[in-house]
Design a protein around this motif. Structure first.
Motif, mmCIF file in Angstrom:
data_model
loop_
_atom_site.group_PDB
_atom_site.id
_atom_site.type_symbol
_atom_site.label_atom_id
_atom_site.label_comp_id
_atom_site.label_asym_id
_atom_site.label_seq_id
_atom_site.Cartn_x
_atom_site.Cartn_y
_atom_site.Cartn_z
ATOM 1 N N GLY A 1 0.820 -1.201 0.000
ATOM 2 C CA GLY A 1 0.000 0.000 0.000
ATOM 3 C C GLY A 1 0.853 1.249 0.000
ATOM 4 O O GLY A 1 2.075 1.194 -0.105
ATOM 5 N N ARG B 1 -4.149 9.828 2.651
ATOM 6 C CA ARG B 1 -4.572 8.447 2.874
ATOM 7 C C ARG B 1 -3.383 7.532 3.137
ATOM 8 O O ARG B 1 -2.295 7.728 2.604
ATOM 9 C CB ARG B 1 -5.342 7.903 1.654
ATOM 10 N N VAL C 1 -2.945 3.440 2.744
ATOM 11 C CA VAL C 1 -3.627 2.275 2.182
ATOM 12 C C VAL C 1 -2.926 1.018 2.670
ATOM 13 O O VAL C 1 -1.694 0.924 2.628
ATOM 14 C CB VAL C 1 -3.633 2.332 0.638
ATOM 15 N N GLU D 1 -8.123 -4.894 0.984
ATOM 16 C CA GLU D 1 -7.535 -3.554 0.991
ATOM 17 C C GLU D 1 -8.381 -2.649 1.867
ATOM 18 O O GLU D 1 -9.605 -2.631 1.762
ATOM 19 C CB GLU D 1 -7.454 -2.987 -0.424
ATOM 20 N N SER E 1 -8.216 1.397 4.040
ATOM 21 C CA SER E 1 -7.480 2.659 4.078
ATOM 22 C C SER E 1 -7.833 3.415 5.347
ATOM 23 O O SER E 1 -8.830 3.137 6.003
ATOM 24 C CB SER E 1 -7.781 3.510 2.846
#
Length: 173
Positions: A43, A52, A54, A78, A80
């Motif tokens: 990420g 962000r 991730v 995934e 965030s």
């Protein structure tokens, strides 16, 4: 030193580790996706508050065995969060959206330069009781993989290690 993830409040986990390697190297393993995925998840990490972070989890990269049934839906996922503090190379704070419960929590990672070693102090706050053993085992296991990598050793198998840790943490509740 005690490597365990300790509950220091009803919803607050803390873990402290002294890691091999200078602070800049440890910071890179926390914030650079290609390095972070070797012990935790891939990420991206924004370098400014409000950006962000991730988390691209694929535990298949970290384990030869499959996940326990209750984590099968989260082996590849995934998520965030929001970067709250980014003070390279000493402090990273971000929100963490919980996968199995509503709401989010906050993770703060502080690094202290010890020369050729680095102290890592992780605080994970606002953890609901139902998920605490798994979160404790998760941070403990992932940080153990980071320890292995920074020492230049093969990383241990994540799910095998996690399963034993989660069982131990469940008995402490």
């Amino acid at each position: 030193m005690n490597d365990k993830a300790i509950m220091t409040g009803p919803m607050r986990l803390e873990i402290v580790r002294v890691l091999d390697g200078p602070i800049d190297r440890v910071w890179a393993y926390l914030t650079e996706g290609d390095l972070r995925e070797q012990w935790f998840c891939g990420g991206t990490t924004a370098t400014e508050p409000g950006g962000r972070i991730v988390f691209a989890f694929d535990h298949r990269r970290l384990s030869k065995v499959g996940p326990p049934e209750k984590y099968a839906d989260s082996e590849v996922v995934e998520m965030s969060g929001e970067v709250l503090v980014y003070e390279k190379p000493t402090k990273l704070k971000f929100t963490w959206d919980e996968m199995h419960v509503e709401g989010s929590s906050t993770v703060t990672i502080m690094l202290k330069d010890l020369g050729d070693r680095t102290e890592l102090h992780l605080i994970h706050e606002d953890l609901v009781p139902d998920i605490q053993p798994g979160v404790r085992a998760g941070w403990h296991a992932h940080l153990d993989l980071l320890v292995d990598l920074l020492r230049g050793e093969p990383a241990r198998d994540f799910w095998l290690h996690f399963n034993a840790l989660e069982s131990a943490y469940e008995t402490e509740v």
